[in-house]
Design an enzyme around this catalytic site. Structure first.
Site, mmCIF file in Angstrom:
data_model
loop_
_atom_site.group_PDB
_atom_site.id
_atom_site.type_symbol
_atom_site.label_atom_id
_atom_site.label_comp_id
_atom_site.label_asym_id
_atom_site.label_seq_id
_atom_site.Cartn_x
_atom_site.Cartn_y
_atom_site.Cartn_z
ATOM 1 N N LYS A 6 -32.426 26.002 16.276
ATOM 2 C CA LYS A 6 -31.858 25.844 17.608
ATOM 3 C C LYS A 6 -32.318 27.044 18.409
ATOM 4 C CE LYS A 6 -27.457 25.816 20.128
ATOM 5 N NZ LYS A 6 -25.973 25.982 19.995
ATOM 6 N N TYR A 41 -30.367 29.485 14.166
ATOM 7 C CA TYR A 41 -29.917 29.537 15.556
ATOM 8 C C TYR A 41 -30.288 30.891 16.136
ATOM 9 C CZ TYR A 41 -26.430 29.229 19.401
ATOM 10 O OH TYR A 41 -25.779 29.204 20.609
#
Length: 293
Positions: free
Chosen positions: A161, A132
């Site tokens: 992400k 992420y």
């Protein structure tokens, strides 16, 4: 593995405690409306203010309430590598199917430190990992060179992400990473731009409130029907924009969830509720979209 819509689910509170009944209702609402998975204990789930016991409890409950209906991707990242490993192993033992690993925040490691951090986590779990990158919160970006090394050397690092707001970085990733490495948008308003250049879905805030439209939009894009997907994006873009501009996530989505009757709007300090004027603006947007009466 991750293509689709994963809801970064809010953690409902009542009188300072986790509202377990509300959490079950929220998770049922998600899977009843077509999401691919849920992400407990992310930013939207107020993970910074969950203590260790609460964090583990939320993950365990989410696995229990999901009942195998989709992916449970536990947010188990930390700026302490040791803590991230412990949280990830606990999530694995609880039955989570994947883990979301945010870039270490505040201590700002070097690229080599980033690589060693994520590799150590990957080496200590069998769970598939989604990294992420959100430089606006963490102060650092997961660089492309680091990402390439991790993809080459850590078979269970399968996805990222991407929340840096730049579709060009998605194109760069597609040039450098294995074809099966999955890139997810971290911003609802950028889902279609990211998918148009190689992304395969969204880790969504808005799907807490509107899981069916977000899921439908992503599935249409995955099938190549961008014209139909764009209609959904255009309709709900005012909501995506409101969530970004009114206050820090998850304040607006939690307010919206309360307005729609899903849970309380209770937050934990240092987060506080929105001003009356902003609540009125959000309420007007929800009414215009037919989300509330």
């Amino acid at each position: 593995m991750f293509a689709g819509t994963h809801t970064a689910i809010v953690t409902p509170f009542r009188n300072g405690q986790i509202d377990e009944a509300a959490l079950k209702s929220l998770i049922d609402f998600q899977f009843d409306n077509g999401v691919t998975g849920v992400v407990p204990c992310g930013t939207t789930g107020e993970s910074p203010t969950l203590d260790h016991e609460e964090h583990s409890r939320v993950v365990k409950l989410t696995v229990e309430f999901a009942k195998g209906r989709g992916v449970v991707m536990a947010g188990t990242g930390s700026n302490s590598t040791r803590e991230a490993i412990e949280l990830t192993q606990e999530a694995e033992a609880a039955g989570a199917t994947a883990s979301l690993q945010v870039a270490p925040y505040y201590n700002k490691p070097t690229p080599e430190g980033l690589y060693q951090h994520f590799k150590a986590i990957a080496d200590n779990t069998k769970l598939p990992l989604m990294l992420y990158s959100i430089p606006g919160r963490c102060g650092i970006e997961i660089g492309l060179d680091v990402l390439v090394r991790l993809a080459e050397n850590c078979p269970n690092i399968r996805s990222i992400k991407e929340a840096g707001g730049n579709p060009e970085r998605v194109s760069q990733m597609k040039q450098l990473l294995p074809a099966d490495f999955e890139i997810m948008s971290g911003d609802d308003g950028l889902t279609l731009p990211f998918m148009s250049v190689g992304g395969v879905g969204i880790v969504s805030v808005a799907s807490n409130l509107i899981p069916k439209p977000i899921s439908e939009m992503v599935q249409l894009a995955l099938k190549g029907d961008y014209a139909s997907a764009l209609k959904i994006h255009t309709k709900y873009y005012p909501l995506f924009a409101a969530f970004l501009k009114l206050a820090t996530n998850p304040i607006p989505i939690k307010t919206a969830m309360a307005l729609a009757g899903h849970c309380t709007d209770e937050l934990r300090l240092p987060l506080v509720g929105m001003e009356k004027e902003k609540v009125a603006e959000l309420t007007a947007t929800l009414k215009k979209l037919g989300i509330i009466g």
